[in-house]
Write an enzyme that holds these catalytic residues in place. Structure first.
Site, PDB file in Angstrom:
ATOM      1  CG  HIS A   1      -1.870  -1.073   1.358  1.00 45.35           C
ATOM      2  ND1 HIS A   1      -1.732  -2.091   2.280  1.00 45.35           N
ATOM      3  CD2 HIS A   1      -3.017  -1.349   0.681  1.00 45.35           C
ATOM      4  CE1 HIS A   1      -2.760  -2.926   2.166  1.00 45.35           C
ATOM      5  NE2 HIS A   1      -3.543  -2.508   1.201  1.00 45.35           N
TER       6      HIS A   1
ATOM      7  CB  SER B   1      -1.507 -10.286   1.144  1.00 44.90           C
ATOM      8  OG  SER B   1      -2.889 -10.429   1.430  1.00 44.90           O
TER       9      SER B   1
END
Ligand code: AMP
Length: 293
Positions: free
Chosen positions: A37, A186
């Site tokens: 991210h 993840s």
């Protein structure tokens, strides 16, 4: 950094920026931030005047038996990480703000969503993604939006929506960020206990093994996939899918004669994980006009 929860607040904040001729970059996320991210936020920060990150665990892209309730949520931690990356606005709406009473629209991308994760998780998954991303584009009206290659099929679906609906947004795809041992980062990796965490490294090893076979000049898809399957077998992983498909259309390919997406999904311990590599067709043999060396 401002944390905004309502659509009018977001519209007002972005309108002010646009009136000042500032460019707007959007990073859609479901939170539980990791380096993947953060890499998108850095790319947006480097290219935009105003960086907007959305944090919304979108209920409509989860199936009834999936992990919506358990999905990791820690807004305070996420806000601190986003602020440290120089994000200007964190959009963190309630589900009722995005899906008010009477919400009735669904965006369905035909074809691309029938395979891989669309087949495994069901059509609702990419319908949910396409619909919420289109809403976010309508709310923020970004110049560019940043997505990770980790979710390769999602990027293809979003690009198709943008093209088909003539949305005025540039889609930027950022590379997969991995742990030191190759496991793709993840938010769902937190579900892995130590044994499953070790087992999960086989996914990237399998993709690497197939890539190595293709780089040695092998074009037969079954042989390329066998190399990956062996690694998964050795680790005791039965994939939900392991497939090589055209990198743009996701049609099946039997020969690696074009750029292709090698994609895997598997349940490892308590997590359902996905990963992928892009394989390019071996360079054509100049003595063979068909390139069929
Ligand atoms: P998510 O919060 O899982 O919906 O992901 C938000 C965005 O981050 C999506 O565009 C993902 O593809 C991207 N992303 C997730 N994991 C990674 C990763 N390991 N590397 C690069 N991008 C990622």
């Amino acid at each position: 950094m401002r944390i905004l929860r309502t659509i009018p607040e977001v519209r007002a904040a972005v309108r002010d920026a646009r009136l000042a001729n500032r460019t707007v970059g959007l990073v859609p996320t479901m939170g539980a931030f990791h380096e993947g991210h953060l890499s998108l936020m850095r790319a947006a920060r480097a290219a935009s005047d105003l960086v907007v990150v959305s944090l919304f665990v979108n209920p409509t892209q989860f199936g009834a038996n999936e992990d919506l309730g358990a999905y990791p949520r820690d807004e305070a931690r996420d806000a601190a990480l986003a602020e440290a990356e120089g994000v200007d606005i964190l959009v963190a709406p309630a589900a009722s703000e995005i899906y008010p009473e009477g919400f009735a629209t669904n965006i369905h991308v035909a074809g691309l969503t029938d395979v891989l994760d669309g087949a495994s998780r069901g059509a609702h998954h990419f319908d949910g993604v396409a619909t919420v991303v289109t809403k976010l584009f309508g709310i923020v009206r970004p110049d560019a939006a940043y997505f990770g290659q980790k979710d390769a099929q999602q990027v293809l679906v979003v690009r198709r929506v943008v093209r088909d609906l003539d949305l005025d947004v540039r889609i930027v795809t950022c590379p997969i960020v991995r742990e030191a041992d190759g496991l793709a980062m993840s938010s769902r990796n937190v579900y892995l206990d130590p044994d499953a965490r070790a087992q999960a490294t086989a996914l990237n090893r399998a993709l690497d093994a197939a890539a190595a076979v293709s780089e040695s000049g092998e074009r037969d898809v079954d042989r390329i996939l066998s190399a990956a399957r062996r690694e998964l077998d050795d680790a005791g992983i039965t994939p939900e899918y392991l497939e090589l498909r055209d990198a743009e259309t996701l049609q099946t390919v039997t020969r690696l004669d074009r750029d292709a997406l090698l994609a895997v999904a598997a349940h490892v311990g308590a997590a359902r994980l996905i990963d992928n590599h892009l394989l390019s067709a071996p360079a054509a043999n100049p003595t063979d006009p068909k390139g069929d060396a």
